[in-house]
Scaffold this motif. Sequence first.
Motif, PDB file in Angstrom:
ATOM      1  N   GLU A 152       0.806  -1.221   0.000  1.00  7.33           N
ATOM      2  CA  GLU A 152       0.000   0.000   0.000  1.00  7.33           C
ATOM      3  C   GLU A 152       0.836   1.268   0.000  1.00  7.33           C
ATOM      4  O   GLU A 152       0.386   2.303  -0.504  1.00  7.33           O
ATOM      5  N   VAL A 153       2.029   1.224   0.583  1.00  9.47           N
ATOM      6  CA  VAL A 153       2.844   2.433   0.699  1.00  9.47           C
ATOM      7  C   VAL A 153       4.247   2.168   0.160  1.00  9.47           C
ATOM      8  O   VAL A 153       4.732   1.034   0.145  1.00  9.47           O
ATOM      9  N   GLU A 154       4.889   3.235  -0.265  1.00  9.91           N
ATOM     10  CA  GLU A 154       6.255   3.133  -0.775  1.00  9.91           C
ATOM     11  C   GLU A 154       7.189   2.629   0.325  1.00  9.91           C
ATOM     12  O   GLU A 154       7.104   3.056   1.475  1.00  9.91           O
ATOM     13  N   ALA A 155       8.084   1.734  -0.036  1.00 10.58           N
ATOM     14  CA  ALA A 155       9.006   1.166   0.948  1.00 10.58           C
ATOM     15  C   ALA A 155       9.835   2.248   1.631  1.00 10.58           C
ATOM     16  O   ALA A 155      10.183   2.133   2.812  1.00 10.58           O
ATOM     17  N   ALA A 156      10.133   3.316   0.898  1.00 11.16           N
ATOM     18  CA  ALA A 156      10.931   4.403   1.459  1.00 11.16           C
ATOM     19  C   ALA A 156      10.241   5.071   2.641  1.00 11.16           C
ATOM     20  O   ALA A 156      10.903   5.662   3.505  1.00 11.16           O
ATOM     21  N   LEU A 157       8.904   4.972   2.707  1.00  8.95           N
ATOM     22  CA  LEU A 157       8.188   5.569   3.838  1.00  8.95           C
ATOM     23  C   LEU A 157       8.545   4.868   5.145  1.00  8.95           C
ATOM     24  O   LEU A 157       8.626   5.500   6.203  1.00  8.95           O
ATOM     25  N   LEU A 158       8.781   3.559   5.068  1.00  9.73           N
ATOM     26  CA  LEU A 158       9.145   2.836   6.284  1.00  9.73           C
ATOM     27  C   LEU A 158      10.529   3.240   6.780  1.00  9.73           C
ATOM     28  O   LEU A 158      10.786   3.202   7.982  1.00  9.73           O
ATOM     29  N   VAL A 159      11.392   3.644   5.858  1.00 10.72           N
ATOM     30  CA  VAL A 159      12.719   4.117   6.254  1.00 10.72           C
ATOM     31  C   VAL A 159      12.593   5.417   7.041  1.00 10.72           C
ATOM     32  O   VAL A 159      13.321   5.654   8.010  1.00 10.72           O
ATOM     33  N   LYS A 160      11.650   6.265   6.657  1.00  6.97           N
ATOM     34  CA  LYS A 160      11.443   7.558   7.311  1.00  6.97           C
ATOM     35  C   LYS A 160      10.665   7.436   8.619  1.00  6.97           C
ATOM     36  O   LYS A 160      10.565   8.405   9.367  1.00  6.97           O
ATOM     37  N   SER A 161      10.106   6.255   8.872  1.00 12.35           N
ATOM     38  CA  SER A 161       9.181   6.079   9.987  1.00 12.35           C
ATOM     39  C   SER A 161       9.772   5.228  11.104  1.00 12.35           C
ATOM     40  O   SER A 161      10.695   4.447  10.881  1.00 12.35           O
ATOM     41  N   THR A 162       9.189   5.376  12.286  1.00 14.08           N
ATOM     42  CA  THR A 162       9.387   4.401  13.353  1.00 14.08           C
ATOM     43  C   THR A 162       8.262   3.390  13.196  1.00 14.08           C
ATOM     44  O   THR A 162       7.085   3.746  13.270  1.00 14.08           O
ATOM     45  N   VAL A 163       8.622   2.139  12.939  1.00 15.26           N
ATOM     46  CA  VAL A 163       7.658   1.133  12.507  1.00 15.26           C
ATOM     47  C   VAL A 163       7.232   0.230  13.664  1.00 15.26           C
ATOM     48  O   VAL A 163       8.073  -0.305  14.401  1.00 15.26           O
ATOM     49  N   PHE A 164       5.923   0.051  13.779  1.00 17.25           N
ATOM     50  CA  PHE A 164       5.330  -0.841  14.776  1.00 17.25           C
ATOM     51  C   PHE A 164       4.386  -1.801  14.056  1.00 17.25           C
ATOM     52  O   PHE A 164       3.930  -1.533  12.944  1.00 17.25           O
ATOM     53  N   THR A 165       4.102  -2.919  14.693  1.00 15.12           N
ATOM     54  CA  THR A 165       3.231  -3.902  14.063  1.00 15.12           C
ATOM     55  C   THR A 165       2.516  -4.721  15.127  1.00 15.12           C
ATOM     56  O   THR A 165       2.788  -4.595  16.327  1.00 15.12           O
ATOM     57  N   ASP A 166       1.595  -5.564  14.670  1.00 11.66           N
ATOM     58  CA  ASP A 166       0.947  -6.501  15.578  1.00 11.66           C
ATOM     59  C   ASP A 166       1.857  -7.712  15.814  1.00 11.66           C
ATOM     60  O   ASP A 166       2.133  -8.093  16.945  1.00 11.66           O
ATOM     61  N   GLU A 167       2.379  -8.288  14.736  1.00  9.58           N
ATOM     62  CA  GLU A 167       3.215  -9.487  14.817  1.00  9.58           C
ATOM     63  C   GLU A 167       4.416  -9.293  13.896  1.00  9.58           C
ATOM     64  O   GLU A 167       4.269  -9.212  12.670  1.00  9.58           O
ATOM     65  N   VAL A 168       5.622  -9.216  14.441  1.00  5.60           N
ATOM     66  CA  VAL A 168       6.812  -8.900  13.661  1.00  5.60           C
ATOM     67  C   VAL A 168       7.052  -9.935  12.559  1.00  5.60           C
ATOM     68  O   VAL A 168       7.364  -9.580  11.416  1.00  5.60           O
ATOM     69  N   ALA A 169       6.888 -11.213  12.874  1.00  8.62           N
ATOM     70  CA  ALA A 169       7.145 -12.260  11.883  1.00  8.62           C
ATOM     71  C   ALA A 169       6.240 -12.101  10.666  1.00  8.62           C
ATOM     72  O   ALA A 169       6.659 -12.332   9.523  1.00  8.62           O
ATOM     73  N   GLN A 170       4.990 -11.701  10.889  1.00 10.80           N
ATOM     74  CA  GLN A 170       4.072 -11.483   9.774  1.00 10.80           C
ATOM     75  C   GLN A 170       4.407 -10.190   9.037  1.00 10.80           C
ATOM     76  O   GLN A 170       4.324 -10.118   7.811  1.00 10.80           O
ATOM     77  N   SER A 171       4.765  -9.175   9.780  1.00  9.22           N
ATOM     78  CA  SER A 171       5.057  -7.876   9.180  1.00  9.22           C
ATOM     79  C   SER A 171       6.143  -7.982   8.115  1.00  9.22           C
ATOM     80  O   SER A 171       6.027  -7.393   7.032  1.00  9.22           O
ATOM     81  N   ILE A 172       7.187  -8.738   8.403  1.00  7.25           N
ATOM     82  CA  ILE A 172       8.334  -8.780   7.486  1.00  7.25           C
ATOM     83  C   ILE A 172       8.177  -9.826   6.386  1.00  7.25           C
ATOM     84  O   ILE A 172       8.992  -9.878   5.464  1.00  7.25           O
TER      85      ILE A 172
END
Length: 321
Positions: A228-248
């Motif tokens: 949904e979003v450009e990968a570069a946005l995650l570089v600019k962000s502090t990233v949180f998730t529900d489940e890390v294994a699923q997120s990646i």
Amino acid sequence: MYIVPEKAVADLVTREASFDAVEKVFAAMASGDAYNFPVVREAIGHEDALYGFKGGFDRAGLTLGLKAGGYWPNNLEKRGLINHQSTVFLFDPDTGKVKAMVGGNLLTALRTAAASSVSIKHLARQDAKVIGMIGAGHQAKFQLRAALEQRNFEKVIGWNFHPDMLPNIEKVAAEAGVPFEAVDLPGMRDADVIISITSAFAPSLMADHVSPGTHVACMGTDTKGKQEVEAALLVKSTVFTDEVAQSITIGEAQHAVAQGLIQESDVAQLGAVINGTNPGRTSDDQITLFDGTGVGLQDLAVAASVVEVAVEKGIAIEVDF
């Protein structure tokens, strides 16, 4: 075994109850008291459908089970049914016997909306005034209703690939007494909170569409290849998730990780913020991003609360199984 049919669920669950269940299960996951099983999600080669299973066990709440279902993209046009279809099964963790079967369609919509609103509660700036919506389908309406309860939003802005669907979220905004404006994607720079809820396989929201201090909730990516979003946005962000294994692997972070832009260690659990072991947002100009991949424990927690209320009200159907 108790059966709670889909048509009964609406009278047995609220947004508040869903929010509470999801917030608690995120905290339990981060503290190691609950864990999810590996996700099975496959294209079945019929009706362009994606079908799978999500399950887990919450030791604290003694909730064990799974959700079976998926996405049938032709349902609405061909049959007048919503595209997401699912059923939740709960089991007795002491014996392994099935305890309940619960219609999972409304539950899925409510728990997904609850997850993003939990992230807004814990990560968005307190002075957030403008909320941006990317996507205007069935789930977007649930997302916006839940999100509007988390801050004193004064405006809703929205974009959808098919602009004719924007009245779906404009109506929700009007019900809440909040003005709505359709914008192009660069217009999302005016948003303090952005929720992206699409089923896209190519990014819409780019890094330069997001202003400093924004909280972004990415709620549509739950399958390998979706984005949904450009990968570069995650570089600019502090990233949180529900489940890390699923997120990646199946979440929004899969692309940034695959491109070597971020590492697994750059993704934190939202539950750690809830528990106070992660500080979460640390400045007003920090971009925070929640990668909501959808975990089975969310469904189980909300379903368990529905069964409890259904039994209390005498609505649950009891069968010998």
